[in-house]
Design an enzyme around this catalytic site. Structure first.
Site, PDB file in Angstrom:
ATOM      1  N   TYR A   1      -5.158   0.219   7.364  1.00 29.87           N
ATOM      2  CA  TYR A   1      -6.203  -0.328   8.112  1.00 29.87           C
ATOM      3  C   TYR A   1      -6.216  -0.161   9.496  1.00 29.87           C
ATOM      4  O   TYR A   1      -5.202   0.412  10.104  1.00 29.87           O
ATOM      5  CB  TYR A   1      -6.397  -1.912   7.768  1.00 29.87           C
ATOM      6  CG  TYR A   1      -6.576  -2.212   6.378  1.00 29.87           C
ATOM      7  CD1 TYR A   1      -8.010  -1.988   6.193  1.00 29.87           C
ATOM      8  CD2 TYR A   1      -5.565  -2.476   5.409  1.00 29.87           C
ATOM      9  CE1 TYR A   1      -8.500  -2.334   4.729  1.00 29.87           C
ATOM     10  CE2 TYR A   1      -6.115  -2.725   4.108  1.00 29.87           C
ATOM     11  CZ  TYR A   1      -7.503  -2.607   3.898  1.00 29.87           C
ATOM     12  OH  TYR A   1      -7.904  -2.827   2.745  1.00 29.87           O
TER      13      TYR A   1
ATOM     14  N   SER B   1      -8.936  -0.837  -3.574  1.00 30.29           N
ATOM     15  CA  SER B   1      -9.684   0.510  -3.628  1.00 30.29           C
ATOM     16  C   SER B   1     -10.651   0.775  -4.422  1.00 30.29           C
ATOM     17  O   SER B   1     -11.822   1.512  -4.303  1.00 30.29           O
ATOM     18  CB  SER B   1      -8.202   1.547  -3.646  1.00 30.29           C
ATOM     19  OG  SER B   1      -7.762   1.497  -2.548  1.00 30.29           O
TER      20      SER B   1
ATOM     21  N   ARG C   1       0.762  -1.337  -0.134  1.00 26.91           N
ATOM     22  CA  ARG C   1      -0.078  -0.006  -0.174  1.00 26.91           C
ATOM     23  C   ARG C   1       0.692   1.196   0.166  1.00 26.91           C
ATOM     24  O   ARG C   1       0.960   1.961   0.948  1.00 26.91           O
ATOM     25  CB  ARG C   1      -0.920   0.068   1.174  1.00 26.91           C
ATOM     26  CG  ARG C   1      -2.077  -1.185   1.048  1.00 26.91           C
ATOM     27  CD  ARG C   1      -2.951  -1.355   2.134  1.00 26.91           C
ATOM     28  NE  ARG C   1      -3.950  -0.440   2.039  1.00 26.91           N
ATOM     29  CZ  ARG C   1      -5.032  -0.484   1.279  1.00 26.91           C
ATOM     30  NH1 ARG C   1      -5.035  -1.459   0.761  1.00 26.91           N
ATOM     31  NH2 ARG C   1      -6.069   0.360   1.312  1.00 26.91           N
TER      32      ARG C   1
ATOM     33  N   GLN D   1      -1.068   2.832  -6.326  1.00 29.35           N
ATOM     34  CA  GLN D   1      -2.379   3.337  -6.083  1.00 29.35           C
ATOM     35  C   GLN D   1      -3.141   2.968  -7.350  1.00 29.35           C
ATOM     36  O   GLN D   1      -4.432   2.424  -7.339  1.00 29.35           O
ATOM     37  CB  GLN D   1      -2.669   4.646  -5.406  1.00 29.35           C
ATOM     38  CG  GLN D   1      -2.499   4.870  -4.145  1.00 29.35           C
ATOM     39  CD  GLN D   1      -2.588   6.222  -3.486  1.00 29.35           C
ATOM     40  OE1 GLN D   1      -2.998   7.146  -4.487  1.00 29.35           O
ATOM     41  NE2 GLN D   1      -2.380   6.645  -2.539  1.00 29.35           N
TER      42      GLN D   1
ATOM     43  N   ASP E   1      -4.408  -0.544  -7.613  1.00 30.61           N
ATOM     44  CA  ASP E   1      -5.115  -1.142  -6.298  1.00 30.61           C
ATOM     45  C   ASP E   1      -6.452  -1.382  -6.452  1.00 30.61           C
ATOM     46  O   ASP E   1      -7.500  -0.761  -6.518  1.00 30.61           O
ATOM     47  CB  ASP E   1      -5.041   0.045  -5.268  1.00 30.61           C
ATOM     48  CG  ASP E   1      -5.549  -0.466  -3.730  1.00 30.61           C
ATOM     49  OD1 ASP E   1      -5.967  -1.651  -3.841  1.00 30.61           O
ATOM     50  OD2 ASP E   1      -5.347   0.269  -2.868  1.00 30.61           O
TER      51      ASP E   1
END
Lengths: 374, 374
Positions: free
Chosen positions: A226, A133, A122, A127, A130
């Site tokens: 998280y 996401s 992450r 990104q 991902d």
């Protein structure tokens, strides 16, 4: 022979997404790769075979699995389907790496280079790859729509000739990508929205969307974006403050997930019992046990006069855009290693290496290896 | 003995609204009226008996119908239920006055003073009593949500780490209260919205909501705020221009109604056939035949890769607020004639007189009388 990228219809019942969409297919072809497509692979997401350009079409999934050098998929393959894969080939998609020792063992034995996008580091650079996401954004949007659609009240304020209808109160628990998208969507619809998360840094994000932050005084900043698990004392304090906010809302959307673990139960049966008549709960974590006592995955359950909805495979409700996002993520992950129709994986690349589940007869991911006792 | 206002559970299967809500009940009591309520009358709309204040509760509907001086209802009563009404009593609600000669005849024979809110004169002063408008606002909002919920695409534009998702295109046909509310709701959700109506004066209203007006060059300005029927030539011209807009949209919401008549079919099978794969149609006129070829009332129908949804009794999907609005409209209609616990109807009042279906053994509404051949 150029690199052959294969895509089948998804095998999982109810899965409507596809790992490759026409726009992205053209990009792979632009890198010199050849496409091998099961006919109708994109049909459940409304993508037509003829739009995939010069892809070779075959009728059955088995031919794709046997011939492709790289197989792109959404949901994990079954043992039987994994067995069809060409030894030494590359498999990219969601793998639920913690869920099956047997499957990981088979991947290892067959010498499959398997990338599990759940394992993607992450970091900023990753990104754009991902899928968790992007699919969470879809799920958050959908959950807000499900809540609005099932609410016996207007979400927006409405002024009509005989008076004014007050806007509904929506509470979103968990302010990750999904929760923030649910907040944004409920806000768009005109509801009065509150958001809650154990990670205090989400306060600013929640407020930036025009929602109110529910402050319980408990912080559980964790790693990797998280939340960590809370202690019993923290849970009690959280429950008290949160229970009040829950009792006041018309719609509750819960999105708290811990990767690879059962979802935390945040909303107790007592809290549900105190909710208003006609209130609606959408529990996005239904598939991993649910954040709400009484959630049944795939069901709508009445608890008193509160309706608890436990939707499953939510991104599949919106297969066109969910597939588009997923396919682009996959492309961003694997395409840097495709050049002139050949695949050259760079194991120095921390994103590639970090997302690798198995390669060259080894289980490469230390966390999974330990968790499964391999 | 004060005036007794009676309210039962609705008799129509699936009807979740109720003609009286607690806030409005208190207002009637403030005017000196007594309330007679069937226990659980508001339950399907999440209103509890104890919240209705000092209402007298009875277990069965029959006791309410037999004793009340004024009965408030949402859906028309059956012949059997009408037969229970106290002779000379007052009945207020939606009556579908054109649908049943038999029912009108019975109301007349029993000397019921029946007000059909469909007949309310469409003048400014009556807007606060206009249940058709208030319930249409509910329906328009719901239809936009149904469309969004069933669309395989995002309605809003979405920017994520791997790119941007284009907003969905939504077309709303019919720009009455329902259509405008559907436009407003789809706009709120972030879609690119177009609106169409045969009445040219709606252009400004559609544009004021930030939507684009689809100009077909055909005008059908009618009376009473509704459109007149088009000629065949006009229909052809409309169809050509409209067909193009329909082929481009991701979601189509149709809301064209002509009171007391079958809904006009505006979207032909050919137009549906030209729609995009994954497009969604919500036909709000499903109950009166539908605006779209292929609509089945109460069903979801696939025509090729287009999903046609024909929802019925849409306001009942949102019973809390639909009931609140309905109950306030009814109160605004009848309360001016309640004083010190007595009812004194003023037949000089054009709104009251205009909405009267039967009174003192006569059918009072000329249009209905003629249409039914009474």
């Amino acid at each position: 022979m150029p690199l052959v990228i294969g895509v089948t219809k998804e095998f999982t019942p109810g899965e409507r997404r596809v790992a490759l969409v026409p726009d992205v297919a053209k990009k792979y072809q632009g890198l010199g790769a050849a496409l091998l497509l099961q006919a109708g692979a994109g049909a459940s997401a409304y993508y037509r075979d003829e739009d995939y350009g010069a892809a070779e079409l075959v009728a059955d999934a088995s031919s794709v699995l046997k011939k492709a050098d790289v197989v792109l998929q959404v949901q994990p393959l079954s043992m039987d389907d994994l067995n069809e894969l060409k030894p030494g080939s590359v498999l990219v998609g969601l793998q639920q790496p913690w869920s099956s020792k047997e499957r990981v063992e088979l991947l290892r034995q067959k010498g499959i280079t398997c990338f599990a996008l759940e394992l993607l580091p992450r970091i900023s650079r990753a990104q754009s790859m991902d899928v968790l996401s992007s699919q969470a954004a879809v799920a958050g949007y959908e959950c807000a729509l499900i809540a609005a659609d099932h609410s016996p009240k207007f979400f927006p304020m409405l002024t009509y000739a005989a008076g004014t209808i007050r806007p509904a109160k929506v509470l979103v628990i968990g302010a990750g990508v999904a929760g923030l998208q649910a907040i944004a969507t409920a806000k768009r619809l005109g509801a009065m929205v509150s958001g809650y998360d154990v990670r205090p840094e989400t306060k600013e994000q929640i407020e930036s969307l025009g929602a109110k932050f529910v402050d319980t005084g408990v912080s559980a900043a964790g790693t990797g974006g998280y939340a960590r698990e809370l202690t019993d004392d923290e849970k009690r304090q959280q429950a008290e403050k949160l229970g009040k906010a829950i009792a006041e809302c018309d719609a509750l959307i819960t999105t708290a997930a811990i990767p690879g673990k059962k979802a935390p139960v945040i909303v107790s049966a007592e809290m549900v019992a105190r909710m208003k008549p006609g209130s609606v709960v959408v529990d996005m974590a239904a598939e991993t046990g649910g954040n709400v006592a009484g959630t049944m995955a795939g069901e709508k359950t009445w608890v008193g006069e509160t309706l608890i909805i436990g939707p499953t495979n939510i991104p599949s409700r919106m297969p066109v855009h969910a597939s588009e996002m997923y396919a682009k993520n996959l492309f961003n992950f694997i395409s840097p290693f495709i050049k002139d129709g050949a695949l050259a994986l760079d194991w120095e690349d921390e994103v590639l290496a970090g997302a690798c589940l198995t390669h060259a007869g080894e289980v490469r991911h230390a966390g999974v290896k330990q968790a499964l006792g391999l």
